[in-house]
Design a protein around this motif. Sequence first.
Motif, PDB file in Angstrom:
ATOM      1  N   PHE A   1       0.828  -1.206   0.000  1.00 53.72           N
ATOM      2  CA  PHE A   1       0.000   0.000   0.000  1.00 53.72           C
ATOM      3  C   PHE A   1       0.860   1.254   0.000  1.00 53.72           C
ATOM      4  O   PHE A   1       0.578   2.203   0.729  1.00 53.72           O
ATOM      5  N   LYS A   2       1.894   1.286  -0.819  1.00 60.21           N
ATOM      6  CA  LYS A   2       2.819   2.410  -0.779  1.00 60.21           C
ATOM      7  C   LYS A   2       2.178   3.736  -1.187  1.00 60.21           C
ATOM      8  O   LYS A   2       2.637   4.783  -0.794  1.00 60.21           O
ATOM      9  N   LYS A   3       1.105   3.696  -1.954  1.00 59.81           N
ATOM     10  CA  LYS A   3       0.439   4.936  -2.354  1.00 59.81           C
ATOM     11  C   LYS A   3      -0.639   5.373  -1.372  1.00 59.81           C
ATOM     12  O   LYS A   3      -1.138   6.472  -1.453  1.00 59.81           O
ATOM     13  N   GLY A   4      -1.009   4.517  -0.445  1.00 56.57           N
ATOM     14  CA  GLY A   4      -2.073   4.834   0.506  1.00 56.57           C
ATOM     15  C   GLY A   4      -1.594   5.743   1.620  1.00 56.57           C
ATOM     16  O   GLY A   4      -0.405   5.865   1.890  1.00 56.57           O
ATOM     17  N   THR A   5      -2.536   6.367   2.251  1.00 56.59           N
ATOM     18  CA  THR A   5      -2.190   7.262   3.353  1.00 56.59           C
ATOM     19  C   THR A   5      -2.367   6.584   4.709  1.00 56.59           C
ATOM     20  O   THR A   5      -1.780   7.015   5.685  1.00 56.59           O
ATOM     21  N   ALA A   6      -3.191   5.556   4.780  1.00 53.31           N
ATOM     22  CA  ALA A   6      -3.405   4.845   6.046  1.00 53.31           C
ATOM     23  C   ALA A   6      -2.288   3.830   6.233  1.00 53.31           C
ATOM     24  O   ALA A   6      -2.233   2.816   5.556  1.00 53.31           O
ATOM     25  N   LYS A   7      -1.386   4.105   7.118  1.00 51.85           N
ATOM     26  CA  LYS A   7      -0.218   3.253   7.307  1.00 51.85           C
ATOM     27  C   LYS A   7      -0.352   2.371   8.539  1.00 51.85           C
ATOM     28  O   LYS A   7      -0.972   2.747   9.522  1.00 51.85           O
ATOM     29  N   ALA A   8       0.263   1.215   8.449  1.00 49.85           N
ATOM     30  CA  ALA A   8       0.310   0.295   9.586  1.00 49.85           C
ATOM     31  C   ALA A   8       1.421   0.727  10.525  1.00 49.85           C
ATOM     32  O   ALA A   8       2.440   1.269  10.093  1.00 49.85           O
ATOM     33  N   LYS A   9       1.217   0.474  11.828  1.00 48.45           N
ATOM     34  CA  LYS A   9       2.267   0.797  12.790  1.00 48.45           C
ATOM     35  C   LYS A   9       2.215  -0.198  13.937  1.00 48.45           C
ATOM     36  O   LYS A   9       1.175  -0.771  14.257  1.00 48.45           O
ATOM     37  N   LEU A  10       3.360  -0.400  14.548  1.00 53.04           N
ATOM     38  CA  LEU A  10       3.504  -1.289  15.691  1.00 53.04           C
ATOM     39  C   LEU A  10       2.957  -0.601  16.926  1.00 53.04           C
ATOM     40  O   LEU A  10       3.184   0.591  17.135  1.00 53.04           O
ATOM     41  N   ILE A  11       2.224  -1.348  17.743  1.00 51.44           N
ATOM     42  CA  ILE A  11       1.769  -0.819  19.027  1.00 51.44           C
ATOM     43  C   ILE A  11       2.158  -1.809  20.121  1.00 51.44           C
ATOM     44  O   ILE A  11       2.196  -3.015  19.888  1.00 51.44           O
ATOM     45  N   THR A  12       2.476  -1.297  21.280  1.00 51.01           N
ATOM     46  CA  THR A  12       2.927  -2.178  22.356  1.00 51.01           C
ATOM     47  C   THR A  12       1.765  -2.732  23.161  1.00 51.01           C
ATOM     48  O   THR A  12       1.747  -3.914  23.482  1.00 51.01           O
ATOM     49  N   VAL A  13       0.806  -1.885  23.479  1.00 52.42           N
ATOM     50  CA  VAL A  13      -0.357  -2.322  24.252  1.00 52.42           C
ATOM     51  C   VAL A  13      -1.610  -1.835  23.526  1.00 52.42           C
ATOM     52  O   VAL A  13      -1.797  -0.629  23.358  1.00 52.42           O
ATOM     53  N   PRO A  14      -2.446  -2.760  23.080  1.00 51.46           N
ATOM     54  CA  PRO A  14      -3.655  -2.325  22.380  1.00 51.46           C
ATOM     55  C   PRO A  14      -4.607  -1.577  23.307  1.00 51.46           C
ATOM     56  O   PRO A  14      -4.857  -2.008  24.425  1.00 51.46           O
ATOM     57  N   LYS A  15      -5.091  -0.425  22.849  1.00 48.97           N
ATOM     58  CA  LYS A  15      -6.035   0.365  23.639  1.00 48.97           C
ATOM     59  C   LYS A  15      -7.474   0.045  23.264  1.00 48.97           C
ATOM     60  O   LYS A  15      -8.394   0.492  23.918  1.00 48.97           O
ATOM     61  N   SER A  16      -7.643  -0.703  22.198  1.00 52.95           N
ATOM     62  CA  SER A  16      -8.975  -1.150  21.822  1.00 52.95           C
ATOM     63  C   SER A  16      -8.927  -2.656  21.580  1.00 52.95           C
ATOM     64  O   SER A  16      -7.860  -3.274  21.622  1.00 52.95           O
ATOM     65  N   LYS A  17     -10.062  -3.234  21.307  1.00 53.03           N
ATOM     66  CA  LYS A  17     -10.180  -4.680  21.162  1.00 53.03           C
ATOM     67  C   LYS A  17      -9.437  -5.202  19.937  1.00 53.03           C
ATOM     68  O   LYS A  17      -9.486  -4.603  18.864  1.00 53.03           O
ATOM     69  N   VAL A  18      -8.732  -6.317  20.126  1.00 50.96           N
ATOM     70  CA  VAL A  18      -8.052  -6.984  19.017  1.00 50.96           C
ATOM     71  C   VAL A  18      -9.129  -7.622  18.143  1.00 50.96           C
ATOM     72  O   VAL A  18      -9.981  -8.353  18.614  1.00 50.96           O
ATOM     73  N   LYS A  19      -9.090  -7.322  16.845  1.00 49.15           N
ATOM     74  CA  LYS A  19     -10.124  -7.813  15.942  1.00 49.15           C
ATOM     75  C   LYS A  19      -9.754  -9.132  15.280  1.00 49.15           C
ATOM     76  O   LYS A  19     -10.610  -9.924  14.966  1.00 49.15           O
ATOM     77  N   LYS A  20      -8.456  -9.349  15.044  1.00 46.71           N
ATOM     78  CA  LYS A  20      -8.028 -10.582  14.385  1.00 46.71           C
ATOM     79  C   LYS A  20      -6.695 -11.025  14.969  1.00 46.71           C
ATOM     80  O   LYS A  20      -5.925 -10.224  15.472  1.00 46.71           O
ATOM     81  N   THR A  21      -6.434 -12.329  14.869  1.00 48.47           N
ATOM     82  CA  THR A  21      -5.163 -12.900  15.288  1.00 48.47           C
ATOM     83  C   THR A  21      -4.621 -13.762  14.167  1.00 48.47           C
ATOM     84  O   THR A  21      -5.349 -14.555  13.583  1.00 48.47           O
ATOM     85  N   LEU A  22      -3.342 -13.571  13.864  1.00 49.90           N
ATOM     86  CA  LEU A  22      -2.665 -14.403  12.866  1.00 49.90           C
ATOM     87  C   LEU A  22      -1.561 -15.180  13.577  1.00 49.90           C
ATOM     88  O   LEU A  22      -0.854 -14.632  14.414  1.00 49.90           O
ATOM     89  N   TYR A  23      -1.431 -16.432  13.224  1.00 54.10           N
ATOM     90  CA  TYR A  23      -0.408 -17.300  13.809  1.00 54.10           C
ATOM     91  C   TYR A  23       0.650 -17.605  12.759  1.00 54.10           C
ATOM     92  O   TYR A  23       0.336 -17.960  11.632  1.00 54.10           O
ATOM     93  N   PHE A  24       1.920 -17.446  13.144  1.00 58.98           N
ATOM     94  CA  PHE A  24       3.029 -17.752  12.239  1.00 58.98           C
ATOM     95  C   PHE A  24       3.866 -18.835  12.842  1.00 58.98           C
ATOM     96  O   PHE A  24       3.965 -19.028  13.993  1.00 58.98           O
TER      97      PHE A  24
END
Length: 95
Positions: free
Chosen positions: A72-95
């Motif tokens: 999504f290099k042209k998009g403005t909504a960027k992903a970022k790392l967070i240490t403690v979620p302040k809202s509910k986790v919506k999805k979980t991915l397992y690697f």
Amino acid sequence: MIIRFDFGEDNIQYISCATKVGRKINRIRYDFENWVFDENRNTKYWLYENGERYCPSYDTDAIIDWLNNVKFKKGTAKAKLITVPKSKVKKTLYF
């Protein structure tokens, strides 16, 4: 949207991303895995032994880098790392 990434062995990390990304994260994951395992496109996240690449090594930093600068290099909504979620986790991915 908050997404939880579980890399096993108590290695859990969270990212915040646009809702449209989060909704499609399971499909987007396969695009990421194709990218990170492609030796011709990606060298930053590979481990080396005796000067030879032998396997990718990544965590959410690689996923965030890929989302923001490749997928999504042209998009403005960027992903970022967070240490403690302040809202509910919506999805979980397992690697």
